[in-house]
Write an enzyme that holds these catalytic residues in place. Sequence first.
Site, short mmCIF file in Angstrom:
data_model
loop_
_atom_site.label_atom_id
_atom_site.label_comp_id
_atom_site.label_asym_id
_atom_site.label_seq_id
_atom_site.Cartn_x
_atom_site.Cartn_y
_atom_site.Cartn_z
N LYS A 1 0.87 -1.18 0.00
CA LYS A 1 0.00 0.00 0.00
C LYS A 1 0.90 1.22 0.00
O LYS A 1 1.82 1.32 0.82
CB LYS A 1 -0.90 0.02 1.23
N ARG B 1 -10.23 -1.89 7.28
CA ARG B 1 -9.29 -2.83 7.91
C ARG B 1 -8.81 -2.32 9.26
O ARG B 1 -8.50 -3.09 10.17
CB ARG B 1 -8.15 -3.20 6.97
N GLN C 1 -11.95 8.24 10.16
CA GLN C 1 -12.00 6.82 10.54
C GLN C 1 -13.13 6.49 11.51
O GLN C 1 -13.48 5.32 11.69
CB GLN C 1 -10.68 6.40 11.22
N ASN D 1 -14.80 14.77 20.90
CA ASN D 1 -13.84 15.27 19.92
C ASN D 1 -13.32 16.60 20.45
O ASN D 1 -14.02 17.30 21.18
CB ASN D 1 -14.49 15.45 18.55
N SER E 1 -5.18 12.00 15.71
CA SER E 1 -3.78 12.21 15.29
C SER E 1 -3.04 13.03 16.34
O SER E 1 -2.28 13.93 16.02
CB SER E 1 -3.72 12.85 13.91
N MET F 1 -5.97 3.37 18.31
CA MET F 1 -5.84 3.14 16.86
C MET F 1 -5.18 4.30 16.11
O MET F 1 -4.88 4.19 14.93
CB MET F 1 -7.23 2.89 16.26
N ASP G 1 0.26 5.84 14.49
CA ASP G 1 0.83 5.01 13.44
C ASP G 1 2.11 5.64 12.86
O ASP G 1 2.53 5.31 11.77
CB ASP G 1 -0.21 4.79 12.31
N LYS H 1 3.77 10.32 17.33
CA LYS H 1 2.36 10.41 17.71
C LYS H 1 2.16 9.70 19.05
O LYS H 1 2.91 8.77 19.40
CB LYS H 1 1.47 9.74 16.66
N GLY I 1 -3.20 -0.68 17.81
CA GLY I 1 -3.39 -1.03 16.39
C GLY I 1 -2.55 -0.09 15.53
O GLY I 1 -2.91 1.07 15.34
P1 NAD Z 1 -8.74 12.87 10.53
O1 NAD Z 1 -7.73 13.88 10.16
O2 NAD Z 1 -9.98 12.73 9.72
O3 NAD Z 1 -9.21 13.12 12.04
C1 NAD Z 1 -8.25 13.40 13.04
C2 NAD Z 1 -8.90 13.29 14.39
O4 NAD Z 1 -7.89 13.51 15.38
C3 NAD Z 1 -9.99 14.34 14.63
O5 NAD Z 1 -11.01 13.77 15.42
C4 NAD Z 1 -9.24 15.42 15.42
O6 NAD Z 1 -10.10 16.21 16.21
C5 NAD Z 1 -8.34 14.54 16.27
N1 NAD Z 1 -7.18 15.22 16.80
C6 NAD Z 1 -6.15 15.73 16.09
N2 NAD Z 1 -5.25 16.28 16.95
C7 NAD Z 1 -5.73 16.11 18.19
C8 NAD Z 1 -5.27 16.47 19.47
N3 NAD Z 1 -4.14 17.11 19.64
N4 NAD Z 1 -6.03 16.13 20.54
C9 NAD Z 1 -7.19 15.47 20.37
N5 NAD Z 1 -7.68 15.11 19.17
C10 NAD Z 1 -6.96 15.43 18.10
O7 NAD Z 1 -7.96 11.50 10.62
P2 NAD Z 1 -8.49 10.02 10.54
O8 NAD Z 1 -8.41 9.55 9.14
O9 NAD Z 1 -9.78 9.89 11.28
O10 NAD Z 1 -7.33 9.26 11.34
C11 NAD Z 1 -7.18 9.46 12.72
C12 NAD Z 1 -5.83 8.91 13.16
O11 NAD Z 1 -5.79 7.51 12.92
C13 NAD Z 1 -4.64 9.51 12.39
O12 NAD Z 1 -3.57 9.69 13.30
C14 NAD Z 1 -4.28 8.43 11.42
O13 NAD Z 1 -2.94 8.47 11.01
C15 NAD Z 1 -4.60 7.19 12.24
N6 NAD Z 1 -4.83 5.98 11.46
C16 NAD Z 1 -4.33 4.84 11.96
C17 NAD Z 1 -4.52 3.67 11.27
C18 NAD Z 1 -4.01 2.39 11.84
O14 NAD Z 1 -4.03 1.35 11.18
N7 NAD Z 1 -3.60 2.38 13.08
C19 NAD Z 1 -5.21 3.67 10.04
C20 NAD Z 1 -5.76 4.86 9.59
C21 NAD Z 1 -5.57 6.02 10.32
#
Ligand code: NAD
Length: 307
Positions: A66, A109, A137, A158, A198, A218, A221, A225, A286
């Site tokens: 990916k 996933r 997500q 949030n 994030s 979750m 990643d 972070k 995760g």
């Molecule tokens: P997104 O940008 O759509 O949403 C980000 C979220 O994080 C929002 O709810 C925002 O309010 C919150 N946020 C950001 N900074 C913050 C802080 N300092 N304090 C509290 N909340 C905060 O992103 P997304 O696509 O929903 O992804 C969310 C996270 O999950 C990202 O870090 C992304 O990299 C991670 N992710 C992990 C996996 C995995 O397999 N583990 C897969 C996809 C995404």
Amino acid sequence: MQVITEEQISENLDSEIAFFAVQDVFKSMETQAWNFPVVRESLGFRGALYGFKSGFDPVSGALGLKAGGYWPQNADKGVANHQSSIFLFDPETGQCNALLAGNTITALRTAAASAVSIDRLAMSDSTTLGLVGTGHQSLYQLEAALRVRSFEQVKIWNRSSRDLSKHRALAETFGVACSEANLEDVVRESQVIITITSCMKALFPSDWVNSGTHIAAMGTDTKGKQELDPALCQRAKRFTDEIAQSRTIGEFQHLASDSEILTIGSILQGTATGRTGSDQITVFDGTGVGLQDLACAQAVMKRLGAS
Ligand code: NAD
């Protein structure tokens, strides 16, 4: 080579199919399947992170990668912050068989991994689900979690106000009440907590978390972070998808290198024990492995009739 669009993926993959694909691949990672080292680079452009996740399962024949990452300002343009594409190769010849849009697969996933952890590690009598983070997500996470446990209510936090009408509507389809709450109430009142942000530092202190809680962390990643207080992770029994990733780019990068971490695959295989008491806190980190993407991509190709 077949090119599979997001629309085709939405038609051929759902949270149930993803759950079983991810559960199976976590098991396979205990025996024959492995992920290759992750490449994840900060581009120094638009604040984007970009990289590759890849792996091989000789039994299922999943070979691929990916490519993609995270563009934090995309949401302002009406585009998901996560953007990715998945390549599947023929393990016999190395030829590229398919290119699949990766955004929906990533979300399904990731939610499936969280759900597998809830299914195996959360207390069976958990009544309240806490959802921390309402980004792209989060709806996928909510649906996958509601599928594996009969919660009575969902509490959502949030950091900034968001339209939660879709979360409410989804919860309603499962007959589950859904409300917004402050972070402390979400954490203190939930027996299962999903963090999907994030964030770069601990979201809440360890002492807000009750004994017996299961946390699916979750969001972490990438190096740097963080969502959880290391004191909470020390208190908890710790699980992850892949230990190498967890220690380098996952939540447990913030723990001492000798802290014990178990794979969720070892619990699924029965070679290690999951939760051992109702007062134990369990944390699943995760991190998201390439084989999860490949397993879901394969499931899509199977439904589309590819050999
Ligand atoms: P997104 O940008 O759509 O949403 C980000 C979220 O994080 C929002 O709810 C925002 O309010 C919150 N946020 C950001 N900074 C913050 C802080 N300092 N304090 C509290 N909340 C905060 O992103 P997304 O696509 O929903 O992804 C969310 C996270 O999950 C990202 O870090 C992304 O990299 C991670 N992710 C992990 C996996 C995995 O397999 N583990 C897969 C996809 C995404």
